[in-house]
Scaffold this active site. Structure first.
Site, PDB file in Angstrom:
ATOM      1  N   LYS A  64      18.820  -9.950 -13.470  1.00 45.62           N
ATOM      2  CA  LYS A  64      19.893  -8.924 -14.051  1.00 45.62           C
ATOM      3  C   LYS A  64      20.808  -8.271 -13.241  1.00 45.62           C
ATOM      4  CE  LYS A  64      16.401  -6.308 -15.776  1.00 45.62           C
ATOM      5  NZ  LYS A  64      15.010  -7.062 -15.407  1.00 45.62           N
ATOM      6  N   ARG A 141      14.282  -0.097 -22.324  1.00 50.57           N
ATOM      7  CA  ARG A 141      12.966  -1.106 -21.976  1.00 50.57           C
ATOM      8  C   ARG A 141      12.154  -0.814 -23.273  1.00 50.57           C
ATOM      9  NH1 ARG A 141      13.903  -1.707 -16.380  1.00 50.57           N
ATOM     10  NH2 ARG A 141      12.169  -2.799 -15.279  1.00 50.57           N
ATOM     11  N   ARG A 175      12.440 -11.233  -3.115  1.00 48.72           N
ATOM     12  CA  ARG A 175      13.383 -10.238  -3.175  1.00 48.72           C
ATOM     13  C   ARG A 175      13.553  -9.343  -1.915  1.00 48.72           C
ATOM     14  NH1 ARG A 175      14.081  -7.829  -9.214  1.00 48.72           N
ATOM     15  NH2 ARG A 175      12.397  -6.963  -8.957  1.00 48.72           N
ATOM     16  N   ARG A 219      10.919  -4.219  -1.705  1.00 50.33           N
ATOM     17  CA  ARG A 219      10.581  -2.991  -2.622  1.00 50.33           C
ATOM     18  C   ARG A 219       9.118  -2.933  -2.533  1.00 50.33           C
ATOM     19  NH1 ARG A 219      13.646  -4.066  -8.083  1.00 50.33           N
ATOM     20  NH2 ARG A 219      11.669  -3.179  -8.942  1.00 50.33           N
ATOM     21  N   ARG A 230       4.223  -5.601 -14.164  1.00 55.30           N
ATOM     22  CA  ARG A 230       5.298  -5.401 -14.778  1.00 55.30           C
ATOM     23  C   ARG A 230       5.652  -6.484 -15.499  1.00 55.30           C
ATOM     24  NH1 ARG A 230       7.955  -5.301  -9.394  1.00 55.30           N
ATOM     25  NH2 ARG A 230       9.810  -5.717 -10.375  1.00 55.30           N
TER      26      ARG A 230
HETATM   27  N1  LIG Z   1      14.294   1.913 -18.761  1.00 57.50           N
HETATM   28  C1  LIG Z   1      13.273   2.270 -18.272  1.00 57.50           C
HETATM   29  N2  LIG Z   1      12.308   3.032 -18.607  1.00 57.50           N
HETATM   30  C2  LIG Z   1      11.089   3.385 -17.999  1.00 57.50           C
HETATM   31  N3  LIG Z   1      10.933   2.845 -16.520  1.00 57.50           N
HETATM   32  C3  LIG Z   1      12.018   2.476 -15.992  1.00 57.50           C
HETATM   33  C4  LIG Z   1      13.017   1.834 -16.766  1.00 57.50           C
HETATM   34  N4  LIG Z   1      13.931   1.334 -15.839  1.00 57.50           N
HETATM   35  C5  LIG Z   1      13.302   1.328 -14.797  1.00 57.50           C
HETATM   36  N5  LIG Z   1      12.167   2.019 -14.942  1.00 57.50           N
HETATM   37  C6  LIG Z   1      11.126   2.139 -13.542  1.00 57.50           C
HETATM   38  O1  LIG Z   1      11.530   1.599 -12.630  1.00 57.50           O
HETATM   39  C7  LIG Z   1      10.914   0.421 -11.956  1.00 57.50           C
HETATM   40  C8  LIG Z   1      11.707  -0.507 -11.313  1.00 57.50           C
HETATM   41  O2  LIG Z   1      12.783  -0.968 -12.372  1.00 57.50           O
HETATM   42  P1  LIG Z   1      13.648  -2.167 -12.113  1.00 57.50           P
HETATM   43  O3  LIG Z   1      14.455  -2.135 -11.006  1.00 57.50           O
HETATM   44  O4  LIG Z   1      14.492  -2.333 -13.176  1.00 57.50           O
HETATM   45  O5  LIG Z   1      12.770  -3.448 -12.141  1.00 57.50           O
HETATM   46  P2  LIG Z   1      12.576  -4.859 -12.606  1.00 57.50           P
HETATM   47  O6  LIG Z   1      12.526  -5.718 -11.327  1.00 57.50           O
HETATM   48  O7  LIG Z   1      11.101  -4.852 -13.161  1.00 57.50           O
HETATM   49  O8  LIG Z   1      13.309  -5.191 -13.749  1.00 57.50           O
HETATM   50  C9  LIG Z   1      10.191  -0.033 -13.086  1.00 57.50           C
HETATM   51  O9  LIG Z   1       9.150  -0.705 -13.125  1.00 57.50           O
HETATM   52  C10 LIG Z   1       9.714   1.333 -14.025  1.00 57.50           C
HETATM   53  O10 LIG Z   1       8.550   1.997 -13.226  1.00 57.50           O
END
Ligand SMILES: Nc1ncnc2c1ncn2[C@@H]1O[C@H](COP(=O)(O)OP(=O)(O)O)[C@@H](O)[C@H]1O
Length: 284
Positions: A64, A141, A175, A219, A230
């Site tokens: 994404k 989300r 990553r 990360r 996740r």
């Molecule tokens: N819209 C959201 N609602 C709740 N938690 C979020 C949201 N966006 C990000 N997070 C938190 O930040 C973390 C990292 O998000 P992100 O970088 O988008 O990871 P991913 O690689 O899982 O898509 C998530 O695992 C969550 O804990």
């Protein structure tokens, strides 16, 4: 819920005010068959006359961030990733940092209240700098986040990126981020042969330039155990968001056929967009 709505509405209303004054965005057309974008409250102009308001959905590791960032450069709108906002907060010494680190490192979702608060602040800062439009990545989300967003603005298009499940874990574990320049790379080399009528998939690693090679970090939530959690939470909490937008005629499903050089031109085609720097950017 009412307080959250007020918070987000305040940010978006600053956007809507600005948008009635900006120049037309060149070359943005909508995918064939996509429902004509409806007008949000207070919007009198065609949404195509200002920066797009798009959302990227998809499992962790699907890419994404990569595609949202490329599209944001192409369309001249900010790429706003709520995961980045959470990580910024984590790296600060603010009062939230400790609370967030426990949640994120278990692979759980941060509360809707905290995320809306971080997003609202980011949008307000953007408005102050003259930003219009956005590509959201990682938000909404949950169904509740989607309902709140739907109540305060008009999302025109939701791109749902898809990739076979067996590749997602490898992509997350591969990553890497350059601790100096913040560049995103991926050391995973995916080469799965087709079998039983299922096509294979090839995704070359996205290796860092020599300058970044010795500064790569991973990360803290990209460990196998946390990524699996996740992915489980995505299926439980975020997949219903796909249906939310599908039923509103806004969802564009895009199955990634391979790595960036193969997928980027096909994504642009699906979006009816052209990238004049295509050759250079596909090789990046
Ligand atoms: N819209 C959201 N609602 C709740 N938690 C979020 C949201 N966006 C990000 N997070 C938190 O930040 C973390 C990292 O998000 P992100 O970088 O988008 O990871 P991913 O690689 O899982 O898509 C998530 O695992 C969550 O804990």
């Amino acid at each position: 819920m009412a307080a959250m709505n007020r918070l987000l509405r305040a940010s978006f209303s600053s956007y809507l005010r600005r948008m009635s004054t900006v120049a037309p965005e060149a070359g943005v057309r909508f995918p064939p068959g996509m429902a004509a974008p409806k007008m949000g409250p207070g919007q009198r102009r065609d949404p195509r006359e200002r920066g797009v308001q798009w959302v990227f959905l998809g499992c962790p590791g699907v890419g994404k961030g990569t595609y949202a960032s490329r599209l944001s450069h192409l369309l001249g709108v900010p790429h706003i990733a709520t995961g980045d906002l959470v990580r910024e907060e984590l790296s600060s010494s603010g009062p939230l940092a400790q609370q967030l680190s426990a949640i994120v490192n278990q692979g759980h979702l941060v509360s809707d209240e905290i995320i809306i608060d971080l997003l609202s602040k980011r949008l307000q800062n953007g408005v102050a700098k003259g930003e219009t439009g956005f590509i959201l990545d990682g938000f909404p989300r949950t169904i509740r986040q989607a309902e709140i967003l739907e109540g305060v603005t008009d999302i025109e298009l939701v791109i749902n990126l898809k990739l076979r499940e067996d590749v997602l874990l490898e992509k997350c574990l591969g990553r890497r981020i350059c601790s100096q320049c913040g560049g995103n790379f991926n050391v995973a080399s995916i080469d799965i042969k087709g079998e039983n009528g299922r096509p294979g998939i090839y995704m070359a690693p996205l290796l860092p330039p020599p300058n970044c090679a010795s500064k790569l970090i991973t990360r803290s939530d990209d460990t196998e155990e946390v990524v699996k959690e996740r992915l489980r939470i995505y299926n439980e909490m975020s997949q219903p968001v796909e249906e939310f937008y599908r039923s509103r005629g806004k969802l564009l499903e895009f199955e990634l056929p391979g790595g960036i050089p193969e997928s980027w031109p096909k994504l642009l085609q699906a979006l009816n967009l052209e990238d004049h720097d295509d050759k250079q950017s596909a090789a990046a």
